[in-house]
Enzyme design. Structure first.
Site, PDB file in Angstrom:
ATOM      1  N   CYS A  86      -1.084   3.586  -6.520  1.00  0.00           N
ATOM      2  CA  CYS A  86      -1.785   2.967  -5.833  1.00  0.00           C
ATOM      3  C   CYS A  86      -2.257   1.780  -6.050  1.00  0.00           C
ATOM      4  CB  CYS A  86      -3.281   3.826  -5.340  1.00  0.00           C
ATOM      5  SG  CYS A  86      -4.626   3.142  -4.597  1.00  0.00           S
ATOM      6  N   CYS A  99       1.020  -1.142   0.190  1.00  0.00           N
ATOM      7  CA  CYS A  99       0.090  -0.099   0.101  1.00  0.00           C
ATOM      8  C   CYS A  99       0.911   1.176   0.010  1.00  0.00           C
ATOM      9  CB  CYS A  99      -0.770  -0.050   1.385  1.00  0.00           C
ATOM     10  SG  CYS A  99      -1.916   1.425   1.547  1.00  0.00           S
TER      11      CYS A  99
HETATM   12  N1  DGL Z   1      -4.010   0.539  -2.161  1.00  0.00           N
HETATM   13  C1  DGL Z   1      -3.251   1.775  -1.353  1.00  0.00           C
HETATM   14  C2  DGL Z   1      -2.353   2.279  -2.092  1.00  0.00           C
HETATM   15  O1  DGL Z   1      -1.400   1.669  -2.573  1.00  0.00           O
HETATM   16  C3  DGL Z   1      -4.484   2.608  -0.413  1.00  0.00           C
HETATM   17  C4  DGL Z   1      -5.800   3.047  -0.857  1.00  0.00           C
HETATM   18  C5  DGL Z   1      -6.809   3.678  -0.071  1.00  0.00           C
HETATM   19  O2  DGL Z   1      -6.978   2.948   1.237  1.00  0.00           O
HETATM   20  O3  DGL Z   1      -7.087   4.808  -0.219  1.00  0.00           O
HETATM   21  O4  DGL Z   1      -2.013   3.481  -1.830  1.00  0.00           O
END
Ligand code: DGL
Length: 263
Positions: A185, A75
């Site tokens: 993301c 993430c």
């Molecule tokens: N999947 C996450 C990222 O790579 C975060 C998404 C979220 O919860 O806003 O930033």
């Protein structure tokens, strides 16, 4: 105490990190993995830095207590806010993610790069430092995408909501020469084709798409090797999925993981 046969722990605010897990399992099929999706608290990208820190540490704790030998922060948002805290707290390797701006700059040369990421990632100091390190800040457009993760979390990547979100977002750059698009993301990698479609409709230029998954998996492998904890079993490892939300989301995790493995 973990050892080389212990699993590697992955986490994300929700389904996004499954795209990274899939690449990790393809590269290291003898490893076992535990995946934790904090779906109950998604999206992270519109929370405060303090909130993201707390949630990230809770994810780390969930995995650490299950005896993982390394943690992958699948993430970008959690990494931006809390990677240093995670590394301070745990005595096992913590591998993190960052928007793939470096490979995008290497490929786009002097061309313009569009980075799509959560608002929290873009507002963090860590991201600003990354841009300073690569230079060319005048060539990089950073576009926060509030609200997009919520739609992706529903798991229907053909939904008209995704289409209209992307149309609205990308038409703002209509007619521009964009040579690289960074999916900053992990959730966005699931809608790569939709992004490609809207980019083609609105942008000129090479429009090459980059994500941080491959780089993170290569780093994980390097770190396991360097620490002498790469699994030496000669049979395919296991995958276990957990969520902070309702158990009925686990079939979606499995579907994304297995479906994506066969494509
Ligand atoms: N999947 C996450 C990222 O790579 C975060 C998404 C979220 O919860 O806003 O930033």
């Amino acid at each position: 105490m973990s050892d080389k046969n212990s699993p590697v722990g992955f986490f994300d605010s929700g389904i996004g990190g499954i795209s990274v897990l899939k690449e990790a399992f393809e590269t290291m099929p003898f490893e076992s993995f535990i995946y934790f999706g904090d779906n109950k608290n998604a999206p992270y990208g519109e929370k405060t830095e303090e909130e993201i820190k707390d949630l990230t540490l809770a994810c780390g704790e969930f995995l650490y207590r299950r005896g993982v030998k390394a943690i992958v922060m699948a993430c970008n948002t959690a990494t931006s806010a809390a990677v240093l805290l995670m590394r301070e707290k745990y005595n096992i390797p913590v591998v993190s993610m960052e928007p793939a701006v470096k490979p995008a700059v290497a490929a786009a040369g002097n061309g313009t790069i569009l980075v799509l990421a959560t608002p929290a990632t873009i507002n963090q100091q860590r991201y600003k430092k990354l841009l300073e390190t690569v230079g060319k800040t005048e060539k990089i457009i950073s576009a926060g995408c509030p609200g997009l993760v919520e739609i992706i979390e529903k798991g229907d990547f053909d939904s008209p909501d995704i289409d209209s979100y992307l149309e609205n977002k990308l038409k703002g750059f209509d007619g521009m020469e964009i040579d690289a698009i960074v999916l900053g993301c992990t959730h966005y990698t699931f809608i790569r084709e939709n992004i490609e479609k809207h980019a083609k409709a609105h942008f000129k230029g090479m429009r090459r798409i980059f994500d941080g998954n491959g780089g993170t998996v290569r780093q994980l492998k390097r770190v396991l090797e360097e620490n002498g904890i790469l699994n030496d079993l000669d049979k395919e490892g296991s995958i276990r999925f957990y969520t902070s939300s309702e158990e009925n989301i686990i079939p979606l995790f499995e579907e994304l993981f297995y479906q994506k493995r066969t494509t």
